[in-house]
Each structure stands twice: as C-alpha cells, then as structure tokens.
Design a protein around this motif. Structure first.
Motif, short mmCIF file in Angstrom:
data_model
loop_
_atom_site.label_atom_id
_atom_site.label_comp_id
_atom_site.label_asym_id
_atom_site.label_seq_id
_atom_site.Cartn_x
_atom_site.Cartn_y
_atom_site.Cartn_z
N GLU A 250 0.84 -1.07 -0.08
CA GLU A 250 -0.05 0.18 0.17
C GLU A 250 1.01 1.28 -0.07
O GLU A 250 2.07 1.20 -0.11
CB GLU A 250 -0.89 -0.03 1.26
N ARG A 251 0.35 2.48 0.16
CA ARG A 251 1.11 3.38 0.18
C ARG A 251 1.97 3.47 1.15
O ARG A 251 1.56 3.18 2.39
CB ARG A 251 0.27 4.78 0.34
N PRO A 252 3.52 3.90 1.08
CA PRO A 252 4.37 3.93 1.87
C PRO A 252 4.06 4.93 3.26
O PRO A 252 4.70 4.47 4.45
CB PRO A 252 5.65 4.69 1.41
N ASP A 253 3.27 5.75 3.33
CA ASP A 253 2.92 6.51 4.42
C ASP A 253 2.03 5.73 5.35
O ASP A 253 2.10 5.76 6.38
CB ASP A 253 2.42 8.05 4.01
N ALA A 254 1.05 4.79 4.86
CA ALA A 254 0.37 3.96 5.56
C ALA A 254 1.12 2.71 6.06
O ALA A 254 0.80 2.45 7.28
CB ALA A 254 -0.71 3.42 4.60
#
Ligand code: MG
Length: 390
Positions: free
Chosen positions: A96-100
């Motif tokens: 998933e998105r790296p910030d998540a």
C-alpha cells in the motif's frame, strides 16, 4: 503499487576522510575509539569517516528500492530492529502507500514511548526505500508520487567553510560565489576564537550586500546568549540563525525566535511531526533531515510548517547520498526555498551513485527520473559492507 516485500538487505556505508567533518582534532578535543571525535565546543561526538546505514528492499517482482539513514554511532542497532521486528512485519503487510506502512510500523511501539531516535531512523531508511519502490512501480519520479511531477531546481547553499583562517574562509566563499553560489552558512566553530561578528563582517564585506550568510550555532548558547549573538551580527544582515539552544528546550527556542530580528531555523534533529507540533510557529525556517524523517515525516513536517507560514530549507547530513537525493525530490515537491549543500561530500558521493542531481550555477538540478533516482554503482557497492539479509 509495489508488490509484497520479499527481501531486506542492510549495509554499512563507510568511506575514509582525509579531514574529519568540522576539521581535525582541536585543543581539548579527544578521540573516542577509532571512529569518533568528541568536539569541545558542543560536547557532541562526530565521526572520523563518512558512515551511514544503507538498505535495499526487493519485492516479489524482483524490483528494488534503496534507503539510507544515520549510522554515525552503532549502525548495528538499525539492523537489529529490522531483524527482530520491523522486517518480519513489513514482509507480512499488504502493499500500500508507504505513508500508511510508516504508520503501521510506528504503531508497534508507540505506547512504550519509542517515538524517535534509532527507531525512527530505522523507519526512515525503510520509508525511503518503500517510496522509491512505490514511485518506480509506475515509472514516476518521487516528486510526482508526492504530487508535483517534473524536473526542477532548488537553490543550494554552501555549508561550512573548512579553512583555518578568516581570509582563507572568505576566499573559499568567494570562489563558490564566482561559480554562482551566493548563499553560505558557517558553523560557529568556523571563526577565530569564537568571533562570529568578525566572521560576518569579513564575509559581508567580501561577498557584498546581496549574498545570503547564515550561521549554525550548533546548540551552544543559552537563550539570552543567542539573542545577544543575533544582536551582535544584526548589522551584517544574517540570513538565518540555526539551532542556537539545546534541542529539547522548546521554551528557549520560542524565546529566541520571538526576540531576534533574523529568522530562527530549527529542525535537523527532528524525526516526526510530533517533534514539530509543540514548536509550531517557533521558527520561520524548518530544516527537516531526510536521514531522520524519511519521506513520509519530511512531507508531514513540511506541510505543517507551510500552513504556519514557515519556509522549508532541508538539512543535509553526511552519508552516501541516497537520503540526499530523496531530500531534494521531496524538497521539490514541498516547494523548498533552498537546500543545504555539503560541498565536501556531494561530488565524491555522486561518483558512487547512478543518477545524482547535478549541482551548478547555485542550484541543484533535479531530474524527473523514476523513484528518488539513485542506485549505487559498482564503486558505491564496494563501499557497502553487508550487515543483514533477511
Ligand atoms: Mg546544523
């Protein structure tokens, strides 16, 4: 979207230096083992060599992403945290998105008060590599993945004038100015017997009214002494006053920021937006350091600072240069007003890397190539010693 992470490799990057960062051993300074020097002026340990921790992630398609964090002291701590905790969990997570993913990894230990330090540095290395993979998976540059595609430039400021005399330091600044670099920062240690005013006078007279001249106080003053220093150099129109007081002393930081006429600059030691939040509005310039923040927290700190009207002028620490490239691209996405230029290592680093941004005519020229744009070349790989592979 990158695929599931299958392999995590951790390396130490090491390169000998002819002269230690901030110069050779001075009076009353001492070596701590073979790797370190303790500086008298601020009591801080500095490395004799360039050293950082470099990380490579490989996903189930065989695609790779590179990250980097601090390794000045105890680089094995980063490897231990990845081996015991963060690596196994990262491999379990759906892509998933790296910030998540950053949020999930941070959550594992937040209630125990592990909010920064080596833990956050380890997250930074993983986060940079994850963003690299994430952006490359669609062929996008990191800046495009962060919302601002395209090539661009960021003004570069020359950091430090490591010469023994005032006249030689001015000559060095003038040689950079003649090549288009009209911004410079001196540490308080680059002065004769602590005469910062004399240093400013020399540089202002020699570089002219348009040059931007900043000073890094390296956390050495009380609030009162910092205010007095700012008053002392005010006739020479300083660009900014960096890190004047102890890094944890928020009250002193606010006091200085309110009392001085030039901008206060803070932030190179911060890891997350949680470091920024209690200091919101304290500084007119924030200086996130990619090697500590990773891309996710760099962007969150920059976003909060922008909302409060502060400028973003990222810090550049000593390492191989992977985090530097990530910082330039995140800086471009965040609209950074300038970026620190470690002129003693940027060129030597670029020789170890494929894809480093050219720095000329006073600016970094950042291409729109995929990811953060950097992979170590064969010379770079020769400087990497494996620490962990899982
Ligand atoms: Mg600094």
């Amino acid at each position: 979207m990158h695929k599931r992470i299958e392999k995590i490799e951790v390396f130490t990057f090491e390169r000998q230096r002819k002269v230690a960062y901030l110069g050779d051993l001075g009076a009353d300074e001492f070596a701590l083992g073979e790797h370190h020097i303790v500086r008298r002026f601020n009591g801080t340990v500095y490395p004799r060599m360039d050293r950082s921790v470099v990380l490579r992630l490989t996903d189930s398609d065989g695609a790779t992403g590179w990250g980097e964090t601090y390794g000045l002291v105890a680089p094995g701590v980063v490897a231990a945290l990845i081996e015991d905790l963060l690596g196994p969990y990262l491999k379990m997570l759906d892509p998933e998105r790296p910030d998540a993913i950053w949020d999930k990894l941070y959550e594992l230990q937040r209630v125990r008060g592990y909010w920064g330090g080596y833990l956050a540095d380890t997250l930074a290395a993983l986060d940079i590599a994850l963003w690299d993979l994430f952006a490359r998976s669609t062929g996008d540059s990191l800046q495009a993945a962060l919302g601002k595609g395209g090539a661009g430039t960021i003004p570069a400021y020359v950091s430090g004038l490591p010469k023994p005399t005032k006249s030689e330091r001015l000559e060095l600044a003038q040689s950079w100015q003649s090549r288009g670099f009209d911004r410079v920062k001196i540490p308080v240690s680059d002065s004769d017997a602590g005469d910062v005013r004399g240093e400013f006078e020399s540089l202002r007279n020699g570089l002219g009214d348009a040059a931007r001249i900043a000073v890094d106080v390296h956390w050495t003053r009380t609030a009162e002494a910092a205010v007095a220093l700012a008053r002392d150099i005010a006739p020479f129109d300083p660009w900014f006053l960096e890190a004047p007081v102890a890094p944890e002393d928020i009250a002193a930081q606010r006091k200085v920021g309110q009392a001085i006429s030039c901008p206060l600059a803070l932030g190179e030691e911060w890891r997350t937006e949680w470091d920024y939040i209690p200091r919101d509005g304290a500084a007119r310039i924030v200086q996130p350091e990619m090697g500590h923040t990773g891309i996710t927290q760099f962007m969150r700190i920059a976003g909060r600072a922008r909302t409060s009207g502060a400028e973003v002028i990222p810090h550049a620490t000593i390492g191989m240069g992977i985090f530097m490239s990530a910082s330039l691209r995140a800086g471009l996405a965040a609209g950074a007003e300038a970026h620190e230029f470690q002129h003693t290592i940027y060129g030597p680093n670029a020789a170890l890397l494929e894809g480093a941004a050219p720095v000329e005519d006073g600016a970094f020229h950042i291409p729109d190539t995929p990811g953060h744009g950097i992979t170590p070349n064969s010379d770079g790989m020769a400087h990497l010693t494996p620490l962990l592979s899982i």
